[in-house]
Design a protein around this motif. Structure first.
Motif, PDB file in Angstrom:
ATOM      1  N   LEU A   1       0.848  -1.196   0.000  1.00 43.38           N
ATOM      2  CA  LEU A   1       0.000   0.000   0.000  1.00 43.38           C
ATOM      3  C   LEU A   1       0.883   1.247   0.000  1.00 43.38           C
ATOM      4  O   LEU A   1       1.655   1.463   0.943  1.00 43.38           O
ATOM      5  N   TYR A   2       0.803   2.028  -1.074  1.00 42.83           N
ATOM      6  CA  TYR A   2       1.631   3.230  -1.225  1.00 42.83           C
ATOM      7  C   TYR A   2       0.776   4.491  -1.129  1.00 42.83           C
ATOM      8  O   TYR A   2      -0.329   4.545  -1.680  1.00 42.83           O
TER       9      TYR A   2
ATOM     10  N   GLU B   1       1.234  11.602   3.565  1.00 45.78           N
ATOM     11  CA  GLU B   1       2.092  11.204   4.702  1.00 45.78           C
ATOM     12  C   GLU B   1       1.243  10.993   5.957  1.00 45.78           C
ATOM     13  O   GLU B   1       1.407  10.003   6.672  1.00 45.78           O
ATOM     14  N   TRP B   2       0.325  11.916   6.190  1.00 47.06           N
ATOM     15  CA  TRP B   2      -0.541  11.785   7.360  1.00 47.06           C
ATOM     16  C   TRP B   2      -1.459  10.564   7.229  1.00 47.06           C
ATOM     17  O   TRP B   2      -1.572   9.761   8.165  1.00 47.06           O
ATOM     18  N   LEU B   3      -2.113  10.402   6.071  1.00 43.15           N
ATOM     19  CA  LEU B   3      -3.007   9.253   5.888  1.00 43.15           C
ATOM     20  C   LEU B   3      -2.242   7.932   6.026  1.00 43.15           C
ATOM     21  O   LEU B   3      -2.734   6.969   6.619  1.00 43.15           O
ATOM     22  N   SER B   4      -1.035   7.914   5.486  1.00 46.68           N
ATOM     23  CA  SER B   4      -0.194   6.719   5.565  1.00 46.68           C
ATOM     24  C   SER B   4       0.026   6.284   7.018  1.00 46.68           C
ATOM     25  O   SER B   4       0.109   5.087   7.308  1.00 46.68           O
TER      26      SER B   4
ATOM     27  N   PRO C   1      -0.372   0.886   9.296  1.00 49.69           N
ATOM     28  CA  PRO C   1       0.958   0.499   9.795  1.00 49.69           C
ATOM     29  C   PRO C   1       1.923  -0.034   8.725  1.00 49.69           C
ATOM     30  O   PRO C   1       3.096   0.284   8.774  1.00 49.69           O
ATOM     31  N   ASP C   2       1.439  -0.810   7.755  1.00 52.21           N
ATOM     32  CA  ASP C   2       2.369  -1.422   6.804  1.00 52.21           C
ATOM     33  C   ASP C   2       2.497  -0.649   5.495  1.00 52.21           C
ATOM     34  O   ASP C   2       3.044  -1.163   4.520  1.00 52.21           O
ATOM     35  N   SER C   3       1.975   0.567   5.459  1.00 51.25           N
ATOM     36  CA  SER C   3       2.004   1.318   4.203  1.00 51.25           C
ATOM     37  C   SER C   3       3.292   2.125   4.069  1.00 51.25           C
ATOM     38  O   SER C   3       4.060   2.260   5.024  1.00 51.25           O
TER      39      SER C   3
END
Lengths: 206, 206
Positions: free
Chosen positions: A169-170, A177-180, A184-186
């Motif tokens: 998941l990119y 950056e905030w949504l990422s 946890p694994d993005s």
């Protein structure tokens, strides 16, 4: 060579090291005398910049297996950055696209965070709030501000979770950056679109 | 006695049998000479109708255990309709509220379907589409129209699914019947707000 991703509200210019985020006017004023390869999704801006002698539209180089006719060129670039992945570009809109073994599987579009907030504002002045990015998702809200913040964040999170597979998941884009940080694994990478453009330029003879 | 739920865009009048959906102007012009008990979330309309001699604001009768200070009176009415439930009111906004054993647990707010569509339109003319309500959720979209429709519908469905418990799921509001069809065990009832108002009137001496 400079690369530019010209979006609906901003121009993102990559010099090989850093990305500059400019308004359309700033980008044209500051860079019209410099050679630059670009993709552009804003039709109004496109009609202005096609006369700049040193700027070249490389949209035609971007070809993605499984793409559909009206697919935005920035989404194509994003999807060319890795052979496998779920790609989330959180800008004016939040686009979600899925690529498997280099073939586009489809995708969907959510409003961007700013567009979400504007839409609540049009419903009622009582819903004109600033997003609480720290809003907890582990308990139900008990204030209007958090009811709206939770609505936005929890619905984005839930629809992405419901598409979770073993694909990486990119995230990219201004709110990427905030949504990422909610997944946890993005991975957040502000260069995804440029990496896709570079791949297209390398693979094609254009 | 007529009951009225005065929302941000429409007035819903219940005569004990049927519900009429009117504009604010139509409701005032047609019913100002008739006794009517109402709740109202639209401040601008409220300031006009408080001078109508036969219309009585019953907001003060609506009291919900666990409610918060700025909670909309229509959401309180909805939550008073049943002792247990997840209540979705799909109108100008989509409100989601959870009540357990008569106590409000919290809730959140999504944009209404129209507000969602308007927000895409503000992002780009390319996203100015009409909702495809028949859009399949079982395969990823490959057109812009379906990418937007899927974004709206799948995110609403996913966030509601993520709150699924053993509580009954109720829908009301203009888009409630259609949204309810996406949840096999849910119930659509356009009278929920009025049932809550009736309960409040029965329980209180106001």
């Amino acid at each position: 060579m400079l690369l530019a991703d010209i979006g609906n509200t901003r121009v993102h210019i990559f010099d090989g090291k850093n990305v500059l985020h400019l308004s359309h006017e700033e980008a044209i004023a500051g860079y019209h005398t410099v050679p630059l390869l670009y993709i552009c999704v804003n039709q109004a801006v496109k009609s202005h910049i096609e006369y700049l002698a040193l700027w070249e539209d490389i949209s035609c180089c971007l070809s993605l297996k499984g793409e559909y006719a009206t697919m935005g060129v920035d989404r194509k670039a994003l999807c060319l950055s890795h052979t496998n992945g779920i790609f989330v570009d959180a800008g004016s809109a939040i686009t979600v696209d899925i690529v498997k073994d280099g073939v586009y599987q489809g995708g969907f579009i959510l409003p961007g965070i700013k567009a979400y907030l504007e839409s609540y504002k049009t419903i009622s002045p009582a819903l004109d709030i600033e997003l609480n990015r720290e809003c907890s998702l582990s308990s139900l809200p008990l204030t209007t501000k958090d009811s709206v913040s939770y609505g936005i964040i929890a619905s984005i999170k839930a629809v992405l979770d419901s598409h979770k597979t073993d694909l990486p998941l990119y995230f990219t884009g201004g709110d990427g950056e905030w949504l990422s940080s909610l997944f946890p694994d993005s991975k957040f990478d502000e260069l995804l679109v440029f990496k896709g453009m570079q791949k297209a330029l390398k693979d094609k003879s254009c």
